[in-house]
Enzyme design. Sequence first.
Site, PDB file in Angstrom:
ATOM      1  N   GLN A 170       0.778  -1.243   0.000  1.00 31.02           N
ATOM      2  CA  GLN A 170       0.000   0.000   0.000  1.00 31.02           C
ATOM      3  C   GLN A 170       0.811   1.296   0.000  1.00 31.02           C
ATOM      4  OE1 GLN A 170      -3.561   2.259   2.487  1.00 31.02           O
ATOM      5  NE2 GLN A 170      -3.162   0.163   2.997  1.00 31.02           N
ATOM      6  N   ASP A 196       0.686   3.541   6.039  1.00 28.53           N
ATOM      7  CA  ASP A 196       0.855   3.185   4.623  1.00 28.53           C
ATOM      8  C   ASP A 196       0.577   4.363   3.689  1.00 28.53           C
ATOM      9  OD1 ASP A 196       1.662   0.616   5.126  1.00 28.53           O
ATOM     10  OD2 ASP A 196      -0.304  -0.271   4.876  1.00 28.53           O
ATOM     11  N   GLY A 219      -7.957  21.287  22.446  1.00 28.47           N
ATOM     12  CA  GLY A 219      -7.848  22.699  22.103  1.00 28.47           C
ATOM     13  C   GLY A 219      -9.001  23.507  22.670  1.00 28.47           C
ATOM     14  N   GLY A 220      -9.255  24.631  22.046  1.00 27.83           N
ATOM     15  CA  GLY A 220     -10.308  25.521  22.538  1.00 27.83           C
ATOM     16  C   GLY A 220     -11.683  25.150  22.002  1.00 27.83           C
TER      17      GLY A 220
HETATM   18  N1  COA Z   1      11.936  -9.633  -9.686  1.00 23.64           N
HETATM   19  C1  COA Z   1      12.673 -10.367  -8.839  1.00 23.64           C
HETATM   20  N2  COA Z   1      12.625 -10.212  -7.495  1.00 23.64           N
HETATM   21  C2  COA Z   1      11.796  -9.279  -7.026  1.00 23.64           C
HETATM   22  C3  COA Z   1      11.005  -8.474  -7.850  1.00 23.64           C
HETATM   23  C4  COA Z   1      11.092  -8.682  -9.245  1.00 23.64           C
HETATM   24  N3  COA Z   1      10.368  -7.969 -10.096  1.00 23.64           N
HETATM   25  N4  COA Z   1      10.285  -7.634  -7.082  1.00 23.64           N
HETATM   26  C5  COA Z   1      10.614  -7.907  -5.825  1.00 23.64           C
HETATM   27  N5  COA Z   1      11.532  -8.903  -5.778  1.00 23.64           N
HETATM   28  C6  COA Z   1      12.153  -9.486  -4.598  1.00 23.64           C
HETATM   29  C7  COA Z   1      13.044  -8.496  -3.871  1.00 23.64           C
HETATM   30  O1  COA Z   1      14.265  -8.367  -4.492  1.00 23.64           O
HETATM   31  C8  COA Z   1      13.090  -9.127  -2.511  1.00 23.64           C
HETATM   32  O2  COA Z   1      13.997 -10.227  -2.547  1.00 23.64           O
HETATM   33  P1  COA Z   1      15.142 -10.492  -1.404  1.00 23.64           P
HETATM   34  O3  COA Z   1      14.486 -10.317  -0.074  1.00 23.64           O
HETATM   35  O4  COA Z   1      15.557 -11.910  -1.694  1.00 23.64           O
HETATM   36  O5  COA Z   1      16.231  -9.551  -1.592  1.00 23.64           O
HETATM   37  C9  COA Z   1      11.687  -9.684  -2.385  1.00 23.64           C
HETATM   38  O6  COA Z   1      11.162  -9.832  -3.683  1.00 23.64           O
HETATM   39  C10 COA Z   1      10.730  -8.685  -1.709  1.00 23.64           C
HETATM   40  O7  COA Z   1      11.048  -8.644  -0.438  1.00 23.64           O
HETATM   41  P2  COA Z   1      10.261  -7.728   0.596  1.00 23.64           P
HETATM   42  O8  COA Z   1       9.993  -6.378   0.070  1.00 23.64           O
HETATM   43  O9  COA Z   1      11.062  -7.748   1.834  1.00 23.64           O
HETATM   44  O10 COA Z   1       8.854  -8.471   0.703  1.00 23.64           O
HETATM   45  P3  COA Z   1       8.137  -9.107   1.980  1.00 23.64           P
HETATM   46  O11 COA Z   1       6.846  -9.611   1.476  1.00 23.64           O
HETATM   47  O12 COA Z   1       9.027 -10.079   2.671  1.00 23.64           O
HETATM   48  O13 COA Z   1       7.919  -7.866   2.965  1.00 23.64           O
HETATM   49  C11 COA Z   1       7.124  -5.687   3.556  1.00 23.64           C
HETATM   50  C12 COA Z   1       6.877  -6.959   2.744  1.00 23.64           C
HETATM   51  C13 COA Z   1       6.029  -4.710   3.186  1.00 23.64           C
HETATM   52  C14 COA Z   1       7.062  -6.009   5.050  1.00 23.64           C
HETATM   53  C15 COA Z   1       8.502  -5.114   3.196  1.00 23.64           C
HETATM   54  O14 COA Z   1       8.570  -4.921   1.813  1.00 23.64           O
HETATM   55  C16 COA Z   1       8.815  -3.795   3.895  1.00 23.64           C
HETATM   56  O15 COA Z   1       9.132  -3.749   5.080  1.00 23.64           O
HETATM   57  N6  COA Z   1       8.768  -2.699   3.128  1.00 23.64           N
HETATM   58  C17 COA Z   1       9.122  -1.391   3.612  1.00 23.64           C
HETATM   59  C18 COA Z   1       8.057  -0.834   4.497  1.00 23.64           C
HETATM   60  C19 COA Z   1       6.729  -0.802   3.809  1.00 23.64           C
HETATM   61  O16 COA Z   1       6.559  -0.211   2.779  1.00 23.64           O
HETATM   62  N7  COA Z   1       5.753  -1.392   4.496  1.00 23.64           N
HETATM   63  C20 COA Z   1       4.375  -1.187   4.189  1.00 23.64           C
HETATM   64  C21 COA Z   1       3.873  -1.899   3.081  1.00 23.64           C
HETATM   65  S1  COA Z   1       2.233  -1.285   2.809  1.00 23.64           S
END
Ligand code: COA
Length: 416
Positions: free
Chosen positions: A17, A169, A248-249
């Site tokens: 998101q 998000d 607040g007020g």
């Molecule tokens: N081709 C190949 N690999 C891809 C890709 C593509 N097109 N797109 C994504 N990937 C891979 C990434 O390289 C990563 O691989 P790695 O961990 O082996 O290096 C993996 O897919 C994605 O990992 P990640 O983003 O950590 O996904 P997740 O499902 O484990 O975690 C979150 C999800 C949201 C917790 C995490 O992305 C996060 O903390 N994001 C930052 C904070 C955030 O935005 N959170 C809110 C989301 S609404």
Amino acid sequence: MTKPLDGIRIIDFTHVQAGPACTQLLAWYGADVIKVERPGAGDVTRSQLRDIPGADALYFTMLNGNKRSLTLDTKTPEGKEVLEKMIKTSDVMVENFGPGALDRMGFSWKRIQELNPKMIMASVKGFSDGHSYEDLKVYENVAQCAGGAASTTGFWDGPPTVSAAALGDSNTGMHLAIGILTALMQREKTGRGQKVSCSMQDAVLNLCRVKLRDQQRLERVGVMQEYPQYPNGEFGDAVPRAGNASGGGQPGWIVKCKGWEKDPNAYMYVIVQAPVWEAVCKVIGREDWITDVRFASPMARLPHLMEIFAEIEKWTMTMTKFEVMDILNQYDIPCGPILSMKEIAEEPALRATGTVVEVDHPIRGKYLTVGNPIKMSDSPTEVTRSPLLGEHTDEILSELGYSTDDLIALRHDKVI
Ligand code: COA
């Protein structure tokens, strides 16, 4: 009509998101947003909380309108080559992968700058770089807890409460969009791109600014007179949860309206603004309070707020929330009915303003989405549907110079 971001190309490496909300906004303003997704899977929200088998879930369709979709495995050498070409020809790259994912893929900020010094690289993470939690993966509610929203939301006799509003998000996505647009303006002057980072904790805290204000007031004064805890309740050493107090007020509270026993949204927010105090007294039939010294000024009223709202509630419970709204509005008494999502979905005024938009989708049919909340006189937003997974892969790769034979080979190797 030209759009403000016409000619700006954005590599949308976002998912779930926070990132998609940011890039959708930029797409509404005319940027060419290319969503890069893993072949065969795509953004996880395409299949999360599905309501129609085989169709992209609303979670996806409502956050990815106006974009193009490219499937690309960016961990393969061929995929990396495509991504490099895209970086060289794009203006902005937005990502919200877990910490370090882009570096592991081989696209560090240093590498991206080498490929395109004009590139604006925008990232959402749970916590800021340098924070002791910088390596953590973070979802919405974690950010609400870490940013001070949960500890200050809810009632004093209940647990910390998260908000339904996506403070961690979509809110972070909006902050990031401001950073990206600002970086685009700076690039006009310097010719250089830059890294734009926004952490979810920071974005939540930014919206909880008044609670950090209250923390400092509490430490100095020991009480906060506009909180429901005053004068009879206890104040500890941290800002307490204040229920529905507006602070607040302009004290406010949620009161019951007719039908509350069956309808969980038969409630009204009423604000007892100082200039309309007399009108409030008259409307609820307590003219005696106009001259009562206990209620003579906003300060005098503070210890009696709960008594005041209880009396207002006796009156509001005799009418529906919309009848209450009509009467209070005649006296300019600020108030708002508690609208359910059903009421919002069916509200003609929101359709008329383009805030709730119906979009047609080739697989799921018609669905509602929230349109652009930021209206601009020269740039009306036209909301279009979200792309199917990989719908624009061939089109985008052709634009990058790939031939039909190249596409066949890339598809054969499962790179696209
Ligand atoms: N081709 C190949 N690999 C891809 C890709 C593509 N097109 N797109 C994504 N990937 C891979 C990434 O390289 C990563 O691989 P790695 O961990 O082996 O290096 C993996 O897919 C994605 O990992 P990640 O983003 O950590 O996904 P997740 O499902 O484990 O975690 C979150 C999800 C949201 C917790 C995490 O992305 C996060 O903390 N994001 C930052 C904070 C955030 O935005 N959170 C809110 C989301 S609404």
